[in-house]
Each structure stands twice: as structure tokens, then as C-alpha cells.
Design an enzyme around this catalytic site. Structure first.
Site, PDB file in Angstrom:
ATOM      1  N   GLY A  46       0.833  -1.198   0.000  1.00 54.21           N
ATOM      2  CA  GLY A  46       0.000   0.000   0.000  1.00 54.21           C
ATOM      3  C   GLY A  46       0.864   1.242   0.000  1.00 54.21           C
ATOM      4  O   GLY A  46       2.024   1.207   0.431  1.00 54.21           O
ATOM      5  N   GLN A  51       2.853   9.956   1.376  1.00 48.67           N
ATOM      6  CA  GLN A  51       4.137   9.241   1.403  1.00 48.67           C
ATOM      7  C   GLN A  51       5.011   9.576   0.198  1.00 48.67           C
ATOM      8  O   GLN A  51       6.206   9.279   0.199  1.00 48.67           O
ATOM      9  CB  GLN A  51       3.913   7.725   1.451  1.00 48.67           C
ATOM     10  CG  GLN A  51       3.335   7.246   2.769  1.00 48.67           C
ATOM     11  CD  GLN A  51       3.227   5.739   2.780  1.00 48.67           C
ATOM     12  OE1 GLN A  51       2.277   5.184   2.244  1.00 48.67           O
ATOM     13  NE2 GLN A  51       4.215   5.075   3.364  1.00 48.67           N
ATOM     14  N   CYS A  93       5.773  -0.107   7.528  1.00 46.35           N
ATOM     15  CA  CYS A  93       5.421   1.036   6.684  1.00 46.35           C
ATOM     16  C   CYS A  93       6.631   1.421   5.843  1.00 46.35           C
ATOM     17  O   CYS A  93       7.746   1.487   6.361  1.00 46.35           O
ATOM     18  CB  CYS A  93       5.012   2.214   7.575  1.00 46.35           C
ATOM     19  SG  CYS A  93       4.575   3.695   6.656  1.00 46.35           S
ATOM     20  N   LEU A  94       6.415   1.695   4.568  1.00 36.47           N
ATOM     21  CA  LEU A  94       7.523   2.076   3.681  1.00 36.47           C
ATOM     22  C   LEU A  94       8.190   3.367   4.150  1.00 36.47           C
ATOM     23  O   LEU A  94       9.353   3.612   3.835  1.00 36.47           O
ATOM     24  CB  LEU A  94       7.018   2.249   2.241  1.00 36.47           C
ATOM     25  CG  LEU A  94       6.532   0.973   1.538  1.00 36.47           C
ATOM     26  CD1 LEU A  94       5.946   1.314   0.175  1.00 36.47           C
ATOM     27  CD2 LEU A  94       7.653  -0.047   1.407  1.00 36.47           C
ATOM     28  N   HIS A 135      -4.387   1.035   7.501  1.00 32.14           N
ATOM     29  CA  HIS A 135      -3.061   1.657   7.597  1.00 32.14           C
ATOM     30  C   HIS A 135      -2.945   2.823   6.610  1.00 32.14           C
ATOM     31  O   HIS A 135      -2.499   3.921   6.971  1.00 32.14           O
ATOM     32  CB  HIS A 135      -1.999   0.584   7.322  1.00 32.14           C
ATOM     33  CG  HIS A 135      -0.590   1.087   7.325  1.00 32.14           C
ATOM     34  ND1 HIS A 135       0.329   0.736   8.283  1.00 32.14           N
ATOM     35  CD2 HIS A 135       0.060   1.923   6.471  1.00 32.14           C
ATOM     36  CE1 HIS A 135       1.483   1.344   8.026  1.00 32.14           C
ATOM     37  NE2 HIS A 135       1.351   2.064   6.931  1.00 32.14           N
ATOM     38  N   GLU A 136      -3.356   2.597   5.364  1.00 34.58           N
ATOM     39  CA  GLU A 136      -3.219   3.653   4.343  1.00 34.58           C
ATOM     40  C   GLU A 136      -4.157   4.824   4.619  1.00 34.58           C
ATOM     41  O   GLU A 136      -3.782   5.979   4.425  1.00 34.58           O
ATOM     42  CB  GLU A 136      -3.464   3.085   2.934  1.00 34.58           C
ATOM     43  CG  GLU A 136      -2.464   2.029   2.483  1.00 34.58           C
ATOM     44  CD  GLU A 136      -1.010   2.384   2.752  1.00 34.58           C
ATOM     45  OE1 GLU A 136      -0.632   3.565   2.615  1.00 34.58           O
ATOM     46  OE2 GLU A 136      -0.239   1.481   3.121  1.00 34.58           O
ATOM     47  N   HIS A 139      -2.792   7.261   7.039  1.00 33.58           N
ATOM     48  CA  HIS A 139      -1.805   8.189   6.468  1.00 33.58           C
ATOM     49  C   HIS A 139      -2.459   9.484   5.985  1.00 33.58           C
ATOM     50  O   HIS A 139      -1.840  10.551   6.022  1.00 33.58           O
ATOM     51  CB  HIS A 139      -1.105   7.553   5.255  1.00 33.58           C
ATOM     52  CG  HIS A 139       0.084   6.716   5.595  1.00 33.58           C
ATOM     53  ND1 HIS A 139       1.201   7.216   6.213  1.00 33.58           N
ATOM     54  CD2 HIS A 139       0.354   5.400   5.384  1.00 33.58           C
ATOM     55  CE1 HIS A 139       2.099   6.248   6.365  1.00 33.58           C
ATOM     56  NE2 HIS A 139       1.607   5.126   5.872  1.00 33.58           N
TER      57      HIS A 139
HETATM   58 NI    NI Z   1       2.547   3.301   5.788  1.00 36.79          NI
END
Ligand code: NI
Length: 167
Positions: A46, A51, A93-94, A135-136, A139
Site C-alpha cells: 500500500g 508518502q 510502513c515504507l 493503515h493507508e 496516512h
Molecule cells: Ni505506511
């Protein structure tokens, strides 16, 4: 298509409350294409617009990481309209590399969103896909998975982040 730079914690853009997408044009299509490419290249399941430094309510999710094209979700102005169940599992998380923590999330969500043309739709997701969506969507309001930790676990992750020289 292009691979975008993924912003890393503590980049302040990760704390933005993103405004809604109002224009469904070619630029939006290009941004979504680039976000999907960036997510697959990472690889991740995701990616949310902040991000990649874009303050818009937009996220892409694909729990198959491109193996099953029909799993790709493009969620514009998404909101969770129903959720149920609870499961604690590892999450990463990226934007916070090298960390994963056990986080509680619902096991079922119903999401309302708009597609690339602005047409509203609803979808339901379970288990890992529901987790990825939650999660997304966090953000888009500047919330990171580590914010769900409490007490000692939260202190421990803060120490870990300092060690990684991220804060
Ligand atoms: Ni994330």
C-alpha cells in the site's frame, strides 16, 4: 510512469491532514499510475499520497503486490463506513523502514471511495487487506502505525527510532 521518492519519517508531510481530491483529471491519473509503480517497486502492499509528498486523500493498495491485477485498489477520498472484529498482527510502513510492530486492527471493513473518474463505490475487505486499508487511510490524516502503540511499547519504539537516527 515514474518511480516517486518515498518520504521517510520524520518528514513533516507524513503528519499532514490531507484535503479531498476535487479534480479528476489527467494529472490525477498520472499520479495514481506513478504511485502504483512506486508501490510495486518498493515493494509494498500500500502507498498513500502523502508518502510521496502529495497532500491529497488518495491511496493505492494491492495485497498481491502486482501478482493478481484485480486486487489493485485505487481509493480516492476513502472513508471507512463500517468495521468489525479485531486482530493483532505485525505491521510495517515504507516510510518507517526496518520497523515492524504488532498493531490491533479490525478484521472487516466496508469502505466508501471514489474511482479515477470521481464515481463513488463501496468495497468490503477482510483480514490482511482490511489491515492494509486501515493503515493507508490513517496516512491521509497524518497518523502512523507507531501512533497506535501505547505505554512501554511506545517508549521502546521511540528509542529504536532514535537509534536509527530517524528522530
Ligand atoms: Ni505506511
Amino acid at each position: 510512469m515514474a518511480i516517486l521518492e518515498i518520504r521517510i519519517f520524520p518528514d513533516p508531510v507524513l503528519r499532514s491532514t490531507c484535503p479531498a481530491v476535487e479534480t479528476f483529471d489527467e494529472d490525477l491519473h498520472r499520479l495514481v499510475d506513478d504511485m502504483v509503480e512506486t508501490m510495486y517497486a518498493a515493494p509494498g502492499v500500500g502507498l498513500a499520497a502523502p508518502q510521496v509528498g502529495v497532500e491529497k486523500r488518495l491511496a493505492v493498495v494491492d495485497v498481491s503486490v502486482s501478482k493478481e491485477p484485480e486486487r489493485l485498489l485505487v481509493l480516492i477520498n476513502p472513508e471507512i463506513v463500517e468495521s468489525s472484529g479485531r486482530e493483532v498482527d505485525f505491521e510495517g510502513c515504507l516510510s518507517i523502514p526496518q520497523l515492524s510492530e504488532k498493531i490491533a486492527r479490525p478484521t472487516h471493513v466496508r469502505v466508501r471511495a471514489q474511482d479515477l473518474d470521481g464515481v463513488p463505490f463501496e468495497l468490503e475487505a477482510e483480514e490482511f487487506e482490511a489491515r492494509a486499508i486501515c493503515h493507508e487511510l490513517d496516512h491521509l490524516d497524518g497518523v502512523l502505525f507507531i501512533d497506535h502503540l501505547k505505554g512501554l511499547r511506545r517508549d521502546r519504539i521511540r528509542r529504536k527510532l532514535r537509534k536509527l537516527e530517524l528522530v
